[in-house]
Design an enzyme around this catalytic site. Sequence first.
Site, PDB file in Angstrom:
ATOM      1  N   GLU A  93      -6.046 -10.640  -1.463  1.00  0.00           N
ATOM      2  CA  GLU A  93      -6.731 -10.356  -0.244  1.00  0.00           C
ATOM      3  C   GLU A  93      -8.293 -10.356  -0.631  1.00  0.00           C
ATOM      4  O   GLU A  93      -9.153  -9.343  -0.161  1.00  0.00           O
ATOM      5  CB  GLU A  93      -6.402  -9.195   0.327  1.00  0.00           C
ATOM      6  CG  GLU A  93      -5.034  -9.215   0.680  1.00  0.00           C
ATOM      7  CD  GLU A  93      -4.633  -7.911   1.725  1.00  0.00           C
ATOM      8  OE1 GLU A  93      -5.560  -7.223   2.133  1.00  0.00           O
ATOM      9  OE2 GLU A  93      -3.476  -7.394   1.696  1.00  0.00           O
ATOM     10  N   GLU A 113       0.825  -1.125   0.085  1.00  0.00           N
ATOM     11  CA  GLU A 113      -0.079   0.228   0.113  1.00  0.00           C
ATOM     12  C   GLU A 113       0.767   1.351  -0.080  1.00  0.00           C
ATOM     13  O   GLU A 113       0.712   1.976   0.780  1.00  0.00           O
ATOM     14  CB  GLU A 113      -1.012  -0.142   1.283  1.00  0.00           C
ATOM     15  CG  GLU A 113      -2.035  -1.044   1.169  1.00  0.00           C
ATOM     16  CD  GLU A 113      -3.083  -1.371   2.183  1.00  0.00           C
ATOM     17  OE1 GLU A 113      -2.798  -0.590   3.392  1.00  0.00           O
ATOM     18  OE2 GLU A 113      -3.694  -2.386   2.485  1.00  0.00           O
TER      19      GLU A 113
END
Length: 323
Positions: free
Chosen positions: A259, A153
Site C-alpha cells: 500500500e 492489521e
Amino acid sequence: MVHLKSLAGILLYTSLCIASSQQAPASINNAFVAKGKKYFGTCADQGTLSDGTNSGIIKADFGQLTPENSMKWDATEPSQGKFSFSGADYLVNYAATNNKLIRGHTLVWHSQLPSWVQGITDKNTLTSVLKNHITTVMNRYKGKVYAWDVVNEIFNEDGTLRSSVFYNVLGEDFVRIAFETARAADPQAKLYINDYNLDSANYGKTTGLANHVKKWIAQGIPIDGIGSQTHLSAGGSSGVKGALNTLAASGVSEVAITELDIAGASSNDYVNVVEACLEVSKCVGITVWGVSDKNSWRSAESPLLFDGNYQPKSAYNAILNAL
C-alpha cells in the site's frame, strides 16, 4: 518512377513517425517485471477504474490491482449471509479484460467490519461466520486472484496481537482458522498477512509479527507471504530494505510492499523503496496506494506518483531511471 519512389519513401517515413508517436509511454510495471519481479501495481475501485484518465494510466503503467474498498467485509457481506459483489466484480472483470494481476484485500480486518460481526460473542458462531465469509468470497473469485490479504492489521505497535472481536472471542486461533479456510477455498492463491509500520527491522511490530509468523508456519498454518503496507512519512524510506529482510526471514515464501505512499513523494524515498524490493529476493512486487493525489486518502500530503492533474511527478521518472 523516381517520383513514385520518392513518394513511397515519404509515406514510409511518415507512417514510422506516426507509429512512434502512438507507442505507449514507458511502463513502470514492464520495467519492474524485466528486473525479475512479478508486478508493479496500484489500488482502485469502480469509481477510479471508470475514470478515463485514471484508467489509461493503470492500463499503461501498472500490472496489478488491489481493490481499495470493494472486497472488505462491509462491502461484501453487510448483512449476515447476504453478499454483495457488484463493486468487486467490476474490478475483477476490469483486471481480466486488461490482463492485470489481482491482490484480494481483505478477508479479516477489525475495521470496516459490520456491527453484526462485531457483536458476536460465541466462539462457535464466530468460527462459522468467519469460515463462511472467507469461503464465499474466495470461491467467487477462485483462480482469478493471485494473492489474498487473509488477515489485515492484527498487531499492536509492540508486536502483540491487537484486540478485536476475532482475537477477543477466538484468541490467537482465529489466525489458524482464517488461513486454513482460505487454503481450502483456493489452494493456488498466495495467502498473506498484511500490516502497517513494518518499515524498520528492529521495530517491535516488525520483529513481533515476524516471530509470530515463524511460529505459526512451524505449527503448519499455511501463510505464504507478508505484506508491508509502507505508508511512509517524508524521509522514512531508509529502513525498508532491512525490514523486508526481517520479514522474509520468518519463513514465508514471499513478501510484498502492498500500500505504498510517501508524504511529499520525494524521488529519493520512492527510489529507495523500489531498490529495496529489487535487492530482497523474496520481494515479489510493489503496490502504490492509488494513482493520483486527487484520490489519495492522504491527498493533503501529495504522496503518490501522479499529481492531482494526473501528471507524473519527478519520483515517477526517477523510478523509471532507476530501473
